[in-house]
Design a protein around this motif. Structure first.
Motif, PDB file in Angstrom:
ATOM      1  N   ARG A  57      16.317   5.252   6.647  1.00 32.65           N
ATOM      2  CA  ARG A  57      17.488   4.455   7.005  1.00 32.65           C
ATOM      3  C   ARG A  57      17.338   3.871   8.415  1.00 32.65           C
ATOM      4  O   ARG A  57      17.653   2.698   8.654  1.00 32.65           O
ATOM      5  CB  ARG A  57      18.741   5.339   6.933  1.00 32.65           C
ATOM      6  N   HIS A  58      16.852   4.677   9.359  1.00 33.75           N
ATOM      7  CA  HIS A  58      16.694   4.214  10.743  1.00 33.75           C
ATOM      8  C   HIS A  58      15.652   3.094  10.828  1.00 33.75           C
ATOM      9  O   HIS A  58      15.872   2.088  11.516  1.00 33.75           O
ATOM     10  CB  HIS A  58      16.293   5.386  11.626  1.00 33.75           C
ATOM     11  N   LEU A  59      14.544   3.243  10.117  1.00 34.32           N
ATOM     12  CA  LEU A  59      13.504   2.216  10.155  1.00 34.32           C
ATOM     13  C   LEU A  59      14.004   0.911   9.537  1.00 34.32           C
ATOM     14  O   LEU A  59      13.697  -0.178  10.043  1.00 34.32           O
ATOM     15  CB  LEU A  59      12.253   2.715   9.418  1.00 34.32           C
ATOM     16  N   LEU A  60      14.766   1.002   8.457  1.00 33.04           N
ATOM     17  CA  LEU A  60      15.334  -0.201   7.855  1.00 33.04           C
ATOM     18  C   LEU A  60      16.316  -0.865   8.823  1.00 33.04           C
ATOM     19  O   LEU A  60      16.367  -2.092   8.931  1.00 33.04           O
ATOM     20  CB  LEU A  60      16.033   0.147   6.546  1.00 33.04           C
ATOM     21  N   TRP A  61      17.104  -0.027   9.529  1.00 33.01           N
ATOM     22  CA  TRP A  61      18.043  -0.565  10.509  1.00 33.01           C
ATOM     23  C   TRP A  61      17.310  -1.304  11.624  1.00 33.01           C
ATOM     24  O   TRP A  61      17.804  -2.309  12.152  1.00 33.01           O
ATOM     25  CB  TRP A  61      18.882   0.578  11.085  1.00 33.01           C
ATOM     26  N   LEU A  62      16.119  -0.820  11.990  1.00 36.58           N
ATOM     27  CA  LEU A  62      15.318  -1.488  13.019  1.00 36.58           C
ATOM     28  C   LEU A  62      14.733  -2.805  12.531  1.00 36.58           C
ATOM     29  O   LEU A  62      14.192  -3.572  13.332  1.00 36.58           O
ATOM     30  CB  LEU A  62      14.181  -0.561  13.478  1.00 36.58           C
ATOM     31  N   GLY A  63      14.835  -3.060  11.227  1.00 42.52           N
ATOM     32  CA  GLY A  63      14.386  -4.334  10.699  1.00 42.52           C
ATOM     33  C   GLY A  63      13.065  -4.299   9.953  1.00 42.52           C
ATOM     34  O   GLY A  63      12.566  -5.344   9.521  1.00 42.52           O
ATOM     35  N   PHE A  64      12.481  -3.131   9.761  1.00 42.63           N
ATOM     36  CA  PHE A  64      11.239  -3.035   8.999  1.00 42.63           C
ATOM     37  C   PHE A  64      11.520  -3.247   7.511  1.00 42.63           C
ATOM     38  O   PHE A  64      12.559  -2.826   6.993  1.00 42.63           O
ATOM     39  CB  PHE A  64      10.583  -1.668   9.198  1.00 42.63           C
ATOM     40  N   GLY A  65      10.589  -3.893   6.817  1.00 39.03           N
ATOM     41  CA  GLY A  65      10.670  -4.013   5.368  1.00 39.03           C
ATOM     42  C   GLY A  65      10.216  -2.721   4.705  1.00 39.03           C
ATOM     43  O   GLY A  65       9.601  -1.857   5.337  1.00 39.03           O
ATOM     44  N   LEU A  66      10.480  -2.604   3.402  1.00 37.42           N
ATOM     45  CA  LEU A  66      10.126  -1.372   2.689  1.00 37.42           C
ATOM     46  C   LEU A  66       8.617  -1.100   2.727  1.00 37.42           C
ATOM     47  O   LEU A  66       8.185   0.040   2.866  1.00 37.42           O
ATOM     48  CB  LEU A  66      10.599  -1.445   1.235  1.00 37.42           C
ATOM     49  N   SER A  67       7.833  -2.153   2.602  1.00 35.11           N
ATOM     50  CA  SER A  67       6.375  -1.960   2.642  1.00 35.11           C
ATOM     51  C   SER A  67       5.936  -1.419   3.994  1.00 35.11           C
ATOM     52  O   SER A  67       5.062  -0.543   4.080  1.00 35.11           O
ATOM     53  CB  SER A  67       5.655  -3.283   2.351  1.00 35.11           C
ATOM     54  N   GLU A  68       6.558  -1.914   5.071  1.00 39.77           N
ATOM     55  CA  GLU A  68       6.234  -1.412   6.406  1.00 39.77           C
ATOM     56  C   GLU A  68       6.701   0.028   6.581  1.00 39.77           C
ATOM     57  O   GLU A  68       6.027   0.842   7.215  1.00 39.77           O
ATOM     58  CB  GLU A  68       6.884  -2.305   7.469  1.00 39.77           C
ATOM     59  N   VAL A  69       7.881   0.345   6.026  1.00 35.51           N
ATOM     60  CA  VAL A  69       8.378   1.715   6.093  1.00 35.51           C
ATOM     61  C   VAL A  69       7.395   2.668   5.408  1.00 35.51           C
ATOM     62  O   VAL A  69       7.091   3.755   5.926  1.00 35.51           O
ATOM     63  CB  VAL A  69       9.777   1.830   5.432  1.00 35.51           C
ATOM     64  N   GLU A  70       6.874   2.260   4.265  1.00 32.82           N
ATOM     65  CA  GLU A  70       5.893   3.091   3.553  1.00 32.82           C
ATOM     66  C   GLU A  70       4.655   3.322   4.406  1.00 32.82           C
ATOM     67  O   GLU A  70       4.132   4.440   4.486  1.00 32.82           O
ATOM     68  CB  GLU A  70       5.517   2.422   2.228  1.00 32.82           C
ATOM     69  N   VAL A  71       4.182   2.256   5.064  1.00 33.45           N
ATOM     70  CA  VAL A  71       2.992   2.376   5.908  1.00 33.45           C
ATOM     71  C   VAL A  71       3.265   3.308   7.093  1.00 33.45           C
ATOM     72  O   VAL A  71       2.431   4.166   7.433  1.00 33.45           O
ATOM     73  CB  VAL A  71       2.543   0.984   6.406  1.00 33.45           C
ATOM     74  N   ILE A  72       4.433   3.154   7.714  1.00 41.54           N
ATOM     75  CA  ILE A  72       4.777   3.983   8.874  1.00 41.54           C
ATOM     76  C   ILE A  72       4.856   5.456   8.490  1.00 41.54           C
ATOM     77  O   ILE A  72       4.318   6.332   9.174  1.00 41.54           O
ATOM     78  CB  ILE A  72       6.107   3.512   9.493  1.00 41.54           C
ATOM     79  N   LEU A  73       5.533   5.759   7.375  1.00 37.02           N
ATOM     80  CA  LEU A  73       5.688   7.155   6.967  1.00 37.02           C
ATOM     81  C   LEU A  73       4.344   7.757   6.555  1.00 37.02           C
ATOM     82  O   LEU A  73       4.064   8.931   6.826  1.00 37.02           O
ATOM     83  CB  LEU A  73       6.696   7.257   5.821  1.00 37.02           C
ATOM     84  N   ASP A  74       3.506   6.940   5.913  1.00 37.89           N
ATOM     85  CA  ASP A  74       2.175   7.430   5.540  1.00 37.89           C
ATOM     86  C   ASP A  74       1.340   7.699   6.794  1.00 37.89           C
ATOM     87  O   ASP A  74       0.656   8.730   6.898  1.00 37.89           O
ATOM     88  CB  ASP A  74       1.477   6.408   4.641  1.00 37.89           C
ATOM     89  N   ALA A  75       1.405   6.780   7.766  1.00 35.03           N
ATOM     90  CA  ALA A  75       0.657   6.972   9.013  1.00 35.03           C
ATOM     91  C   ALA A  75       1.165   8.196   9.767  1.00 35.03           C
ATOM     92  O   ALA A  75       0.387   8.947  10.368  1.00 35.03           O
ATOM     93  CB  ALA A  75       0.771   5.723   9.883  1.00 35.03           C
ATOM     94  N   ARG A  76       2.477   8.402   9.726  1.00 30.75           N
ATOM     95  CA  ARG A  76       3.051   9.569  10.400  1.00 30.75           C
ATOM     96  C   ARG A  76       2.556  10.870   9.767  1.00 30.75           C
ATOM     97  O   ARG A  76       2.262  11.834  10.468  1.00 30.75           O
ATOM     98  CB  ARG A  76       4.574   9.491  10.338  1.00 30.75           C
ATOM     99  N   SER A  77       2.461  10.881   8.437  1.00 31.35           N
ATOM    100  CA  SER A  77       1.981  12.088   7.762  1.00 31.35           C
ATOM    101  C   SER A  77       0.519  12.375   8.089  1.00 31.35           C
ATOM    102  O   SER A  77       0.087  13.527   8.073  1.00 31.35           O
ATOM    103  CB  SER A  77       2.161  11.948   6.246  1.00 31.35           C
ATOM    104  N   ARG A  78      -0.239  11.306   8.425  1.00 35.03           N
ATOM    105  CA  ARG A  78      -1.652  11.471   8.776  1.00 35.03           C
ATOM    106  C   ARG A  78      -1.865  11.632  10.277  1.00 35.03           C
ATOM    107  O   ARG A  78      -2.997  11.831  10.722  1.00 35.03           O
ATOM    108  CB  ARG A  78      -2.452  10.267   8.277  1.00 35.03           C
TER     109      ARG A  78
END
Length: 284
Positions: A57-78
């Motif tokens: 929700r916070h990332l979407l509020w910052l203006g990221f698209g869903l594809s970017e949110v997926e990339v960010i969360l995947d990068a965070r897990s790695r």
């Protein structure tokens, strides 16, 4: 239902993600329910998934698209900080460009119309409180949170302090509170009640305003200090506590506003979140 499972409606309300969005995130593998009813297909989440929901929700509020949110969360897990920093830098640059564009538009409109001229927060450790029943002045209607809550507060205060200068007969006996009656987060038609504890008689001229008794009971409580949009972190803390102590929700949540946003900075706003709770039944 196991004590660590949250129905999709409650999860929606806590994370402020709509049911439609949660179903989409399930299909995309972005936020997959921890369990699913075999007969109905009803989705259930866990306390641990609240953080991921709020982060989305916070990332979407910052203006990221869903594809970017997926990339960010995947990068965070790695643990790939570089990818995350690059995406945030790109979003910042795009936002600053948009700010400049809007500033130009604002200046143009002003000249053409000469006639009309990550949150800083803190959260206390949860505690259990026995709250007595309260006599309150109340108004309830459907609407958008950010618009409806301040308006209802203003209307209720007008009942206690008449604009015509008459001496008020009732006395405010506690903080103004918002009571959430929805089972899920709703963007435009949320079921919103605002209430003010009072003592003494009160004359009611406004339509929809009533005096009623608000039930007491056992509540889990945390004190959140920070901007109102970040209050979801308080719910996250309460749900973690409830999971640890085998407690389950037992009614509408309350948010008590302990100071005035017109008098203190955003990061000093104090909100007490109260969640009515019961002991979870023991498995046979």
């Amino acid at each position: 239902m196991p004590v660590d499972q949250i129905p999709i409606g409650t999860f929606s309300r806590i994370t402020q993600l709509s049911l439609k969005a949660l179903r989409l995130y399930d299909e995309r593998g972005l936020l997959v329910p921890a369990a699913r009813d075999l007969c109905t297909g009803y989705r259930y989440y866990t306390f641990a998934q609240i953080e991921r929901g709020i982060r989305i929700r916070h990332l979407l509020w910052l203006g990221f698209g869903l594809s970017e949110v997926e990339v960010i969360l995947d990068a965070r897990s790695r643990g790939d900080v570089g990818v995350i920093c690059d995406l945030f830098a790109q979003r910042l640059a795009a936002t600053e460009q948009e700010v400049r564009r809007l500033h130009v538009i604002a200046e143009t409109l002003r000249l053409q119309d000469p006639l009309n001229g990550g949150f800083h927060m803190s959260i206390t450790e949860p505690v259990i409180k026995e709250i007595p029943a309260l006599r309150v002045l109340s108004r309830r209607e459907q609407g958008v949170y950010q618009e409806t809550i301040p308006r209802l507060i203003h209307e209720l205060c007008d009942c206690v302090y008449p604009a015509d200068g008459r001496q008020p007969t009732a006395r405010i006996a506690g903080p103004i509170m918002f009571i959430c009656h929805d089972e899920e987060y709703r963007e435009t038609d949320a079921d919103i009640e605002v209430a003010i504890p009072i003592v003494g008689p009160v004359g009611i001229d406004a339509s929809g305003v009533e005096v009623r008794n608000l039930p007491g009971g056992r509540f889990a409580s945390v004190l959140y200090t920070g901007p109102y949009p970040g209050v979801g972190k308080a719910y996250e803390r309460i749900f973690a506590y409830m999971g640890e102590h085998r407690l389950i929700p037992a009614g509408p949540t309350r948010e008590l506003y302990l100071n005035d946003p017109h008098e203190v900075p955003e990061d000093e706003l104090m909100t007490e979140v109260l969640f009515p709770v019961l002991e979870a039944p023991r498995s046979a």
